[in-house]
Motif scaffolding. Structure first.
Motif, PDB file in Angstrom:
ATOM      1  N   TYR A  98       0.848  -1.191   0.000  1.00 36.59           N
ATOM      2  CA  TYR A  98       0.000   0.000   0.000  1.00 36.59           C
ATOM      3  C   TYR A  98       0.883   1.240   0.000  1.00 36.59           C
ATOM      4  O   TYR A  98       1.596   1.523   0.956  1.00 36.59           O
ATOM      5  CB  TYR A  98      -0.928  -0.006   1.216  1.00 36.59           C
ATOM      6  CG  TYR A  98      -2.038   1.023   1.161  1.00 36.59           C
ATOM      7  CD1 TYR A  98      -3.334   0.666   0.825  1.00 36.59           C
ATOM      8  CD2 TYR A  98      -1.790   2.370   1.445  1.00 36.59           C
ATOM      9  CE1 TYR A  98      -4.351   1.607   0.776  1.00 36.59           C
ATOM     10  CE2 TYR A  98      -2.801   3.319   1.397  1.00 36.59           C
ATOM     11  CZ  TYR A  98      -4.081   2.929   1.059  1.00 36.59           C
ATOM     12  OH  TYR A  98      -5.089   3.871   1.020  1.00 36.59           O
ATOM     13  N   ILE A  99       0.842   1.958  -1.092  1.00 35.54           N
ATOM     14  CA  ILE A  99       1.707   3.133  -1.273  1.00 35.54           C
ATOM     15  C   ILE A  99       1.000   4.383  -0.741  1.00 35.54           C
ATOM     16  O   ILE A  99      -0.201   4.551  -0.949  1.00 35.54           O
ATOM     17  CB  ILE A  99       2.035   3.292  -2.781  1.00 35.54           C
ATOM     18  CG1 ILE A  99       2.869   2.092  -3.254  1.00 35.54           C
ATOM     19  CG2 ILE A  99       2.753   4.609  -3.062  1.00 35.54           C
ATOM     20  CD1 ILE A  99       2.810   1.849  -4.756  1.00 35.54           C
ATOM     21  N   GLY A 100       1.753   5.250  -0.049  1.00 31.10           N
ATOM     22  CA  GLY A 100       1.218   6.553   0.375  1.00 31.10           C
ATOM     23  C   GLY A 100       0.387   6.504   1.644  1.00 31.10           C
ATOM     24  O   GLY A 100       0.320   5.481   2.315  1.00 31.10           O
ATOM     25  N   TYR A 115      -5.647  13.525  -1.004  1.00 33.01           N
ATOM     26  CA  TYR A 115      -5.108  13.156  -2.315  1.00 33.01           C
ATOM     27  C   TYR A 115      -3.656  12.712  -2.192  1.00 33.01           C
ATOM     28  O   TYR A 115      -2.929  13.204  -1.327  1.00 33.01           O
ATOM     29  CB  TYR A 115      -5.203  14.349  -3.269  1.00 33.01           C
ATOM     30  CG  TYR A 115      -6.627  14.693  -3.644  1.00 33.01           C
ATOM     31  CD1 TYR A 115      -7.394  13.786  -4.367  1.00 33.01           C
ATOM     32  CD2 TYR A 115      -7.193  15.896  -3.279  1.00 33.01           C
ATOM     33  CE1 TYR A 115      -8.699  14.089  -4.713  1.00 33.01           C
ATOM     34  CE2 TYR A 115      -8.508  16.208  -3.620  1.00 33.01           C
ATOM     35  CZ  TYR A 115      -9.254  15.295  -4.332  1.00 33.01           C
ATOM     36  OH  TYR A 115     -10.542  15.594  -4.663  1.00 33.01           O
ATOM     37  N   TYR A 116      -3.238  11.798  -3.051  1.00 33.48           N
ATOM     38  CA  TYR A 116      -1.874  11.281  -3.030  1.00 33.48           C
ATOM     39  C   TYR A 116      -0.914  12.290  -3.661  1.00 33.48           C
ATOM     40  O   TYR A 116      -1.295  13.063  -4.529  1.00 33.48           O
ATOM     41  CB  TYR A 116      -1.791   9.950  -3.800  1.00 33.48           C
ATOM     42  CG  TYR A 116      -2.445   8.790  -3.092  1.00 33.48           C
ATOM     43  CD1 TYR A 116      -3.817   8.773  -2.881  1.00 33.48           C
ATOM     44  CD2 TYR A 116      -1.704   7.704  -2.639  1.00 33.48           C
ATOM     45  CE1 TYR A 116      -4.432   7.719  -2.229  1.00 33.48           C
ATOM     46  CE2 TYR A 116      -2.316   6.641  -1.987  1.00 33.48           C
ATOM     47  CZ  TYR A 116      -3.671   6.648  -1.782  1.00 33.48           C
ATOM     48  OH  TYR A 116      -4.278   5.609  -1.136  1.00 33.48           O
ATOM     49  N   THR A 117       0.349  12.214  -3.237  1.00 32.66           N
ATOM     50  CA  THR A 117       1.361  13.088  -3.839  1.00 32.66           C
ATOM     51  C   THR A 117       1.667  12.572  -5.251  1.00 32.66           C
ATOM     52  O   THR A 117       1.473  11.378  -5.542  1.00 32.66           O
ATOM     53  CB  THR A 117       2.670  13.056  -3.025  1.00 32.66           C
ATOM     54  OG1 THR A 117       3.188  11.723  -3.091  1.00 32.66           O
ATOM     55  CG2 THR A 117       2.446  13.446  -1.570  1.00 32.66           C
ATOM     56  N   LYS A 155       3.315   2.598 -11.684  1.00 28.67           N
ATOM     57  CA  LYS A 155       4.358   1.625 -12.021  1.00 28.67           C
ATOM     58  C   LYS A 155       3.996   0.240 -11.493  1.00 28.67           C
ATOM     59  O   LYS A 155       4.148  -0.760 -12.183  1.00 28.67           O
ATOM     60  CB  LYS A 155       5.701   2.056 -11.405  1.00 28.67           C
ATOM     61  CG  LYS A 155       6.371   3.163 -12.187  1.00 28.67           C
ATOM     62  CD  LYS A 155       7.738   3.473 -11.583  1.00 28.67           C
ATOM     63  CE  LYS A 155       8.201   4.835 -12.066  1.00 28.67           C
ATOM     64  NZ  LYS A 155       9.281   5.385 -11.257  1.00 28.67           N
ATOM     65  N   ARG A 156       3.505   0.219 -10.254  1.00 32.32           N
ATOM     66  CA  ARG A 156       3.125  -1.070  -9.665  1.00 32.32           C
ATOM     67  C   ARG A 156       1.996  -1.708 -10.477  1.00 32.32           C
ATOM     68  O   ARG A 156       2.049  -2.895 -10.803  1.00 32.32           O
ATOM     69  CB  ARG A 156       2.675  -0.847  -8.214  1.00 32.32           C
ATOM     70  CG  ARG A 156       2.093  -2.073  -7.553  1.00 32.32           C
ATOM     71  CD  ARG A 156       1.614  -1.790  -6.128  1.00 32.32           C
ATOM     72  NE  ARG A 156       1.010  -2.976  -5.544  1.00 32.32           N
ATOM     73  CZ  ARG A 156      -0.273  -3.291  -5.658  1.00 32.32           C
ATOM     74  NH1 ARG A 156      -1.096  -2.499  -6.326  1.00 32.32           N
ATOM     75  NH2 ARG A 156      -0.745  -4.396  -5.113  1.00 32.32           N
ATOM     76  N   SER A 157       0.990  -0.917 -10.826  1.00 34.74           N
ATOM     77  CA  SER A 157      -0.152  -1.452 -11.567  1.00 34.74           C
ATOM     78  C   SER A 157       0.279  -1.940 -12.951  1.00 34.74           C
ATOM     79  O   SER A 157      -0.200  -2.982 -13.424  1.00 34.74           O
ATOM     80  CB  SER A 157      -1.247  -0.395 -11.708  1.00 34.74           C
ATOM     81  OG  SER A 157      -1.713  -0.013 -10.438  1.00 34.74           O
TER      82      SER A 157
HETATM   83  N1  ADE Z   1      -3.917   0.742  -5.837  1.00 32.16           N
HETATM   84  C1  ADE Z   1      -4.889   1.506  -5.383  1.00 32.16           C
HETATM   85  N2  ADE Z   1      -4.484   2.182  -4.289  1.00 32.16           N
HETATM   86  C2  ADE Z   1      -3.229   1.829  -4.062  1.00 32.16           C
HETATM   87  C3  ADE Z   1      -2.259   2.212  -3.084  1.00 32.16           C
HETATM   88  N3  ADE Z   1      -2.520   3.094  -2.128  1.00 32.16           N
HETATM   89  N4  ADE Z   1      -1.062   1.639  -3.155  1.00 32.16           N
HETATM   90  C4  ADE Z   1      -0.796   0.756  -4.119  1.00 32.16           C
HETATM   91  N5  ADE Z   1      -1.647   0.387  -5.067  1.00 32.16           N
HETATM   92  C5  ADE Z   1      -2.852   0.913  -5.040  1.00 32.16           C
END
Ligand code: ADE
Length: 336
Positions: free
Chosen positions: A30-32, A182-184, A193-195
């Protein structure tokens, strides 16, 4: 409460199957939202140490930021059991009673769109949250009686995009409120990149930059744009998403480089053209756009405010200079 559901934008509900492949199943993935993750880990660690179920939790924040994903991660941490429902799905008190009586000890009950829980159902929820009691009224009129049942220990996780619409009695019954922002841009890039890796598609760094910038700081939007860009590349016989594919995907979806969709532009242009850039009241804007006020407040305004394009003031909404520049409106300085 809005009678018509808000119009969907790119952050609207995701196809559950696709959501599942890209959803992080472990904390490390889980990023962020670092602060929220830290808070949750402390809270869950303490509950586990005491051998108790965790406090009831409220997750709030704009759509598509990962509230459901977090609920699943919490459930995993606490033994893996979770039942999910939503405010609008609970039509009668009996619907909630059925869910509550089917909980296994220690299970998570996740209620999405908690601001749409009807007040009669809230009344059933209060004693369940506070004392693990279910009070049911059986029968009608003078012969009506209240039946009281004990519930197993459980943790309620409620999610809402509209925290201010939750009733005060409900809000006060959560042990913690976690507000997702909101995410940075950096985090969104990592998510794209992960997706891409999970979907088995190669994306050039410039393409990742372009798609990330248009993602409204929202993982769900980022993942959608990535999938549309993959479709675009595939249809054009390309195996890699390059800068051109990323740009053309955005053009096809009518999304601009900072993530504005046609509805965002229409909102800004309406205020500029019909109301001299504001200030103008939200109800007037809603009427002019033939849109639900809730959708405007919930979906469009938060991101426009983050960009510094729109301001909410006591006199109404005002379009800010950055929006005029972005929309390339000439001579706006004289209008302000
Ligand atoms: N996909 C959706 N939200 C995500 C998150 N916070 N980190 C990684 N992948 C995600």
């Amino acid at each position: 409460m809005p009678k018509t559901p808000p119009k969907n934008n790119l952050a609207g509900k995701e196809d559950p199957n696709i959501d599942l492949t890209l959803r992080p199943a472990e904390w490390d993935e889980y990023i962020g939202q670092e602060k929220i993750k830290d808070n949750l880990k402390t809270l869950l660690g303490a509950a586990k140490k005491r051998g108790e179920s965790a406090d009831h939790l409220l997750f709030s924040g704009p759509a598509g930021l990962g509230k459901t994903t977090l609920a699943y991660l919490v459930a995993r941490e606490l033994g893996g059991m979770i039942k999910t429902t939503s405010g609008p799905a609970l039509e009668k008190a009996g619907d909630l009673a059925a869910v509550l009586t089917n909980l296994t000890p220690g299970e998570i009950l996740f209620i999405d769109e908690a601001h749409r829980i009807n007040p009669m159902i809230e009344e059933v929820l209060y004693p369940a949250m506070e004392a693990r009691k279910l009070h049911l009224v059986v029968g009608k009129g003078p012969s009506a009686r209240t039946l009281s049942l004990d519930l197993p220990p459980f943790t309620l996780i409620a999610a809402t995009t509209r925290e201010n619409l939750l009733s005060q009695p409900l809000r006060s019954r959560f042990g913690a409120t976690l507000r997702l922002g909101y995410y940075t841009p950096d985090d969104i890039k990592k998510i794209v990149k992960r997706s891409a890796a999970i979907l088995g598609v190669e994306a050039k760094p410039e393409a990742i930059d372009i798609l990330s910038r248009a993602s409204r700081g929202t993982p769900r939007v980022a993942n959608r744009l990535l999938r549309r860009a993959r479709d675009f590349a595939e249809v054009h016989g390309e195996s890699v998403i390059d800068e051109d594919a990323a740009r053309k995907t955005l053009a096809m979806l009518e999304v601009d480089e900072v993530g504005l969709e046609p509805q965002d532009r229409e909102l800004l242009m309406t205020i500029i053209e019909k109301f001299h850039g504001g200030p103008v009241g939200i109800n007037t804007i809603a009427a002019a756009l033939a849109q639900d006020r809730g959708a405007i407040e919930d979906i469009y305004e938060p991101y426009l405010m983050t960009l510094g394009f729109l301001q909410r003031s006591s006199a109404g909404r005002i379009v800010l200079p950055a929006a005029y520049r972005h929309l390339k409106i000439k001579g706006y300085e004289e209008l302000l």
